[in-house]
Every structure is written in C-alpha cells, then in structure tokens.
Design an enzyme around this catalytic site. Sequence first.
Site, short mmCIF file in Angstrom:
data_model
loop_
_atom_site.label_atom_id
_atom_site.label_comp_id
_atom_site.label_asym_id
_atom_site.label_seq_id
_atom_site.Cartn_x
_atom_site.Cartn_y
_atom_site.Cartn_z
N GLU A 154 0.64 -1.21 -0.03
CA GLU A 154 -0.01 0.00 0.03
C GLU A 154 0.90 1.23 0.04
O GLU A 154 1.49 1.31 0.87
CB GLU A 154 -0.72 0.13 1.20
CG GLU A 154 -1.65 1.30 1.49
CD GLU A 154 -2.51 1.72 0.21
OE1 GLU A 154 -2.33 2.65 -0.38
OE2 GLU A 154 -3.17 0.81 -0.14
N HIS A 160 -32.25 -8.17 21.73
CA HIS A 160 -31.37 -9.09 22.44
C HIS A 160 -31.55 -10.48 22.12
O HIS A 160 -32.63 -10.93 22.28
CB HIS A 160 -31.25 -8.66 23.79
CG HIS A 160 -30.34 -9.65 24.76
ND1 HIS A 160 -28.87 -9.33 24.67
CD2 HIS A 160 -30.43 -10.87 25.39
CE1 HIS A 160 -28.37 -10.39 25.58
NE2 HIS A 160 -29.16 -11.16 25.74
#
Length: 464
Positions: free
Chosen positions: A203, A443
Amino acid sequence: MAATSFDLIVIGAGPGGYVAAIRGAQLGLSVAVIEREHLGGICLNWGCIPTKAMLRSSEVFHLMHRAKEFGLSAGNIDYDLDAVVKRSRGVAGQLAGGVGHLLKKNKVTVIMGEASVPAKGTVTVKTDKGVQDLTAKNIILATGARARELPGLEGDGDLVWTYKTALTPPRMPKKLLVIGSGAIGIEFASFYNTLGADTTVVEMMDRVLPVEDAEISAFAKKQFEKQGMKIREKTMVKQLDRGKGKVVAHIENGGKVTTEEFDTVISAVGIVGNVEGLGLEKLGVKIDRTHVVTDEFCRTGVEGVFAIGDIAGAPWLAHKASHEGVMVAEMIAGKKVHAIKPETIAGCTYCHPQVASVGYSEAKAKELGYDIKVGRFPFMGNGKAIALGEPEGMVKTVFDAKTGELLGAHMIGAEVTELIQGYVVGRKLETTEEDLMETVFPHPTLSEMMHESVLDAYGRAIHF
C-alpha cells in the site's frame, strides 16, 4: 418499426443506468437504455456480486477449519477453485438475467451497442446490425469505470491480474502480491489468503484501507497479519519483471528498493472513468481526470445531459450510482428531489473481518473543527458475537459534542456490512445521541454494540 425518439436515453446498464431507466419508465417516460457489454454492468458481472460469492466460499472454507470449536468434526477439508468460480459466475449470471427481466417488465427499450453523443439530444449507436440514430430530450451518462493500469504494472491475464482475471483465475496463486489495499485489493487478498496463498499486500499510503478511520485501519492490519498476510505500508511497486511462471517485483520503501519473486500479482490501484468515445468534449461536457464534472444534482452543465455513478466520480459505489439514477429520473419527470450528500453514503469492504463506515472519521471531524465525543465498543463484550465465535471487532461512533449529532460511525467485525445501515438512517435523519440512547435494540444481537458504542461516547456503556 422500432422507436427512435425517447424522453430519456440512458447510456450504460450498470447499477446506476438500469435503475435510472426503470425509475424513469415507472414515472411515465419513454426510456431506452444502451449497453455495450452486459446488463448489470461491472457490479453484477465483474464486481460487487461475483466477488461476494467467492468471498462466501472462502468464509465457509474458513469456518469448516474451525469445526472443532463448535463441537463438530470435519475431515479432508479442501476446495475446488473451478467450482468456486463456477458458482460465482452462476450467481452473477442469474442476477444479470434478472436485470433484463426488470427492464422488459417496465417496458424499457434495450439496445446492445456502443453509444456516442454527437450533439445535444442525439445518440448514435453502433450495433451488430449497423448504426442507429436516436433522439431524446434527456440523456444520462452511466458508463461506469474500469481498472486503472499503471505503466509497467498492466494486467496480462497470466502473471499479472486485474479484477477480471482474479475472478476467473487460470490457477491458484502460491505466492501472491496484491498492489493496493483499498476495497478491491483487500477483498482479493482476503479470498486468496484464506484459500492458502502466501499473500503480501503493498500500500502506497501510510495504512491499509486508507479511506477508513485510522483506528479501524490499524485493527484491520492486526487481523490480516494474524491470518498470515504480510502488510507493507508506505511502499510502492516500481517495476515488474515478468519471466516464465514468475514475476520479480521491485518494491520501494523509504527510498530503498528491494526485489521479491511472486508467481502472481493482482493490481488494484483504483479506477478510471469510461469517458472515451462518447464525444463529450465536443459536446461541452467537462472532464477532470477521467471523470465527468457535475453539480450535486448530477447535471453536467450541458442542458439535458446528466452523469451518474462511477463516471461522475467518488465515492465509486454501486448504491450511490443507483440512488443518483433514481434522483435524476425523478428530476427529469418533474419531481422535487434532494441532492445526495456523500457523507451519508456508507462504504463496505467484505474482507475478513468485514469493515463498514459512514460519515466522518474521528480525524476528519476534528479537521472540520468539531468538538467531538467518541464511543467504542468491542465485539468481545457482546453475547451474540461470542456465541457466533466472532469476538474480534469493534464499533466506533463520533458525535458533535455541542449538538449530539451523529457525525460518523466505523465498524470492523462479523456482519458489520449489514449493521451499518442503522447508522446510515441515523445520519440521514440527523439523529442525536439521545435518539439512539433511547432506542431499544433487540437482544441478543450484534446490533446491541451499536447502542453500547453510543452510550460509551457519553460515559454510559453498560457491558464494557
């Protein structure tokens, strides 16, 4: 005799073009769409969709190796690369065929050929049967983009690959060099590394996934290295010497050039817009670094000519192109529209772990002068993540300390590309921390981390 005059002609049938054509037809416009290669464009045929199919195969392969962790047994785990590719191409073909059906259903005229715009309101199409001249009051340029190829690093379909070859590989790489760590590069690196390639990523910028929040990039790097990838930042490939079955890469870091041998190189150094051959300069359309210059409503400055998607510049995302297509079609039909704000468009990278974000990074928010509050919540504090066997990841949120506005959200971990849309809606609605804190999240779900990250920004996290 086939119609030659339309209310709207769309050039390019990718995710921007075909969506614009369908929306225009829904609003009562007579519409033609011209495509030179495949309905669905790069996204459906050579980008978003086939890469996700291949990444899904590597994900399942990875999970099979973890069978023992889940109380299961699996032996002789292997892969058939040709079968992986065949499935990927089948998925792409199915969806491309679906685009044809949708266009037909909405009575959009589809013309396969090469288009140019010789004059305002006129489109010339070269087809297998000859040249056809069409007219339309409105023209949308949706010709997309292609892989950028740097001198000396061009793909050859054998040793050096661009995305098309990487999607239909002639072999499985043993030692792979990936040039570029944006979404395209890191997804291919993730796929081939998971299947066993010795993978190095180079990179040029100071970190992998350079458009992401710096903290997310750092987390991603650690995970990639844990998986065996070699990450080399602030580094450039200066030259590739191609030999028989091998490539010698000349790699520069800190002014020093070293050489290393690979059997395969994937070049993923960005894209360039498909602006050639359309006659745009003669028409008066402005081009800047291979992209059409537009205003926030995708207008080119030439009456009746619009540009959407990758040809119109960053962010180079299919969902941005589609939304622009809808916006322009509605504007042409006389409806009131709202300009798209780039900071409300999510970016997703489907490597392992997944990465997703929307809005400003912490650094960008500071640069823009905001006084900010930042919240973080780790996957290891979430019950569903632990139950899934995916405890590595985090959710990060950035708020305006004065107003409580959600400025940005950044995530890394399992399925975050599916979670990010919650924050996208929040950004669109100018949500504040209070709105998010008072929302009840189900949840056990991964989405609870989104809630906890908001709470953490204000010193109220419960589970960490």
